[in-house]
Design an enzyme around this catalytic site. Structure first.
Site, PDB file in Angstrom:
ATOM      1  NE  ARG A  83      -5.852  -0.995  -1.768  1.00  0.00           N
ATOM      2  CZ  ARG A  83      -5.140  -1.692  -1.077  1.00  0.00           C
ATOM      3  NH1 ARG A  83      -5.182  -3.010  -0.643  1.00  0.00           N
ATOM      4  NH2 ARG A  83      -3.733  -1.134  -0.770  1.00  0.00           N
TER       5      ARG A  83
ATOM      6  CB  SER B  98      -6.633   3.181   5.106  1.00  0.00           C
ATOM      7  OG  SER B  98      -6.520   3.208   3.703  1.00  0.00           O
TER       8      SER B  98
ATOM      9  CE  LYS C 190      -2.950   7.537  -1.065  1.00  0.00           C
ATOM     10  NZ  LYS C 190      -3.019   6.836   0.156  1.00  0.00           N
TER      11      LYS C 190
ATOM     12  CG  HIS D 211      -9.817   0.718   1.047  1.00  0.00           C
ATOM     13  ND1 HIS D 211      -8.682   1.742   1.065  1.00  0.00           N
ATOM     14  CD2 HIS D 211     -10.775   1.422   1.630  1.00  0.00           C
ATOM     15  CE1 HIS D 211      -9.136   2.741   1.684  1.00  0.00           C
ATOM     16  NE2 HIS D 211     -10.337   2.569   1.898  1.00  0.00           N
TER      17      HIS D 211
ATOM     18  CG  HIS E 200      -1.503   3.765   3.749  1.00  0.00           C
ATOM     19  ND1 HIS E 200      -1.919   4.515   4.952  1.00  0.00           N
ATOM     20  CD2 HIS E 200      -2.526   3.971   2.746  1.00  0.00           C
ATOM     21  CE1 HIS E 200      -3.039   5.471   4.673  1.00  0.00           C
ATOM     22  NE2 HIS E 200      -3.615   5.060   3.131  1.00  0.00           N
TER      23      HIS E 200
ATOM     24  CB  CYS F 151      -6.281   2.648  -1.368  1.00  0.00           C
ATOM     25  SG  CYS F 151      -4.849   3.456  -0.426  1.00  0.00           S
TER      26      CYS F 151
ATOM     27  CE  LYS G 198      -5.990  -0.008   1.791  1.00  0.00           C
ATOM     28  NZ  LYS G 198      -5.680   1.387   2.057  1.00  0.00           N
TER      29      LYS G 198
ATOM     30  CG  ASP H  83      -1.978   0.986   0.999  1.00  0.00           C
ATOM     31  OD1 ASP H  83      -2.058   1.813   0.219  1.00  0.00           O
ATOM     32  OD2 ASP H  83      -2.968   0.977   1.918  1.00  0.00           O
ATOM     33  CG  ASP H  84      -0.149   4.856   0.142  1.00  0.00           C
ATOM     34  OD1 ASP H  84      -1.068   4.172  -0.867  1.00  0.00           O
ATOM     35  OD2 ASP H  84      -0.521   5.545   0.702  1.00  0.00           O
TER      36      ASP H  84
ATOM     37  CG  ASP I  68      -2.466   0.772  -2.763  1.00  0.00           C
ATOM     38  OD1 ASP I  68      -1.117   1.097  -2.858  1.00  0.00           O
ATOM     39  OD2 ASP I  68      -3.234   1.192  -2.156  1.00  0.00           O
ATOM     40  CG  ASN I  69      -1.935   4.368  -3.975  1.00  0.00           C
ATOM     41  OD1 ASN I  69      -2.742   3.886  -3.642  1.00  0.00           O
ATOM     42  ND2 ASN I  69      -0.756   5.099  -3.314  1.00  0.00           N
TER      43      ASN I  69
HETATM   44 MG    MG Z   1      -2.647   2.991  -1.285  1.00  0.00          MG
END
Ligand code: MG
Length: 472
Positions: free
Chosen positions: A81, A155, A293, A132, A220, A77, A130, A38-39, A272-273
């Protein structure tokens, strides 16, 4: 006495019996493991240039393929996804932004998720981490194809302890299937907790094909790292977190190899990003990509991606063709012997020719479209990327030690970049290439008609609604 003919027959039967297990192993559809961070920034791991020690990812890249031009659905996020799970642009399936607690929308029952596709092919399906895509029961992983789930519905900064927002978040639920098992887990425990469950899932399912989706909450914010990694990197907590994630990759890979599943298991690592740069030293780096992001520069949506499947994916290779998370569902469907949906538009394409290193294999995409929410902001075709005029948020100044900084509003006009010679999107070549600009504008216009565009007031003729809670 056996005659010569009988001897021959016996030898042939013996050879067939000896080969049968090998044939069976080769015929067995592959297990698939997705490790989704994540991130995580483009430059946060060793195989993509980081100085942080990531020996397990280095090894995975050496044993598999590294994709340099791998894109997610959007630079945030939930939207990202949605693309991974459905094989579609997030705008197609109506999931945008980052869904909060008590979200009234979520993944639609009418969409076929990757997990449901695997179920239809007889796989065991497990998720750790996660989700989301909606926190109401009807949106949870267990209602969308996963046999089991341990993790968070959204998150882990969406808690009463959020460092910046005045929004009142409820207690953060750690869930097992559809039950809350406790609240407000410490971010420092999540990576190890998830890893142990992932290894346990592999051990319990090694006798039959499985799909495991391990979606880490980290890196994240808020950052957290277990005792065994606290201070270990000597380069700050962000690097410690990355080293723990790398350890996790090593644990999962070891569990696969120890169970003799290496040659029948495809493992994919990505995020994811891009990095949430407003958090300064608690964010990663996308360099040499621009921004991170929340933007449609490549730093927001182009992710480090590694795939490993010994014997099927050539070791130590690099793919520079454009591919995307939405390609995984149709590619997996082919590998699993299942059907991707045919009664609706799926944006993803089969990228097995790229993954398996077929010589001369090209990206199946004429174009990739960069949306921020419902705003079409850029289009890429081949090496060319055209930004349509838009605003974006640039951290100025960035934050520090877990506190976010501030965003400054910036804007970019019509701008054409050659991503092959200018990966950082700095040298606008629009004036010198009017034909290319016209071609990419035509692609953008076709996309507006299909998926909509808030900047031009277009709804999009082929968008589908998200799932909605019934109004009471
Ligand atoms: Mg993310």
């Amino acid at each position: 006495m056996l005659t010569t003919t009988r001897w021959c027959r016996l030898i042939v039967i013996t050879i067939i019996l000896l080969l049968t297990p090998m044939v069976r192993a080769a015929d067995r559809p592959p297990n698939v493991v997705i490790i989704f961070c994540d991130d995580l920034g483009y430059a946060d791991i060793g195989p993509f240039g980081s100085k942080t020690q990531t020996p397990n990812l280095d090894r995975m890249a050496g044993e598999g393929i590294r994709f340099t031009d791998f894109y997610v659905g959007q630079a945030v996020c939930s939207a990202s996804r949605a693309a991974l799970m459905t094989g579609c642009y997030p705008n197609r399936v109506g999931i945008l932004g980052a869904l909060g607690p008590h979200s009234k929308i979520g993944i639609s029952d009418r969409e076929l998720t990757m997990a449901q596709m695997f179920k239809s092919a007889g796989y065991a399906t497990g998720m750790v981490g996660k989700w989301h895509l909606g926190d109401a029961p009807q949106f949870l992983p267990t209602r969308h194809g996963f046999d089991e789930w341990l993790g968070l519905p959204y998150s882990h900064d969406m808690t009463p302890k959020h460092p910046a927002t005045t929004q009142k978040y409820p207690e953060l639920p750690l869930m097992e299937n559809e039950k809350v098992i406790r609240t407000n887990p410490d971010p420092a425990e999540l990576t190890t907790l998830y890893t142990e469950r992932a290894v346990d899932f592999i051990g319990r399912n090694k006798e039959h094909p499985f799909f495991l989706y391990l979606a880490h909450n980290l890196p994240h914010v808020p950052l957290g790292v277990s005792e065994k990694f606290a201070g270990k990197s000597g380069r700050g907590i962000y690097a410690d977190v990355i080293e723990e994630i790398d350890w996790s990759v090593g644990q999962v890979t070891k569990a696969i190899d120890d169970a003799n599943l290496g040659s029948t298991t495809l493992i994919i690592f990505m995020s994811d990003n891009g990095p949430w740069l407003i958090y300064g030293n608690h964010a990663g780096s996308a360099l040499p990509l621009r921004e991170g992001k929340t933007t449609t520069f490549d730093g927001g949506v182009r992710e480090p991606c590694i795939m490993r499947w010994p014997g099927r994916i050539p070791a130590g290779t690099v793919c520079r063709e454009l591919a995307a998370t939405m390609d995984l569902l149709p590619t997996f469907a082919k590998l699993a012997g299942a059907d991707a949906p045919r009664d609706r538009i799926i944006d993803g394409q089969d990228i097995w020719p790229l993954m398996s290193g077929q010589s001369g294999a090209k990206t199946p995409h004429d174009a990739y479209f960069y949306y921020w929410n419902k705003h079409l902001q850029a289009v890429r075709s081949g090496k060319w990327k055209l930004h349509l005029a838009h605003d974006y948020d640039h951290p100025d100044p960035p934050g520090h030690d877990g506190q976010p900084g501030k965003y400054a509003k910036r804007s970019i006009g019509l701008a054409l970049f050659d991503l092959e010679s200018d990966i950082s999107e700095t040298n606008n070549l629009a004036d010198q290439n009017p034909d290319v600009v016209a071609r990419l504008q035509a692609l953008a216009e076709k996309c507006r008609d299909d998926l909509g565009d808030s900047a031009t007031g277009r709804a999009g003729r082929n968008v589908r609604p998200p799932g909605r809670l019934e109004e009471k």
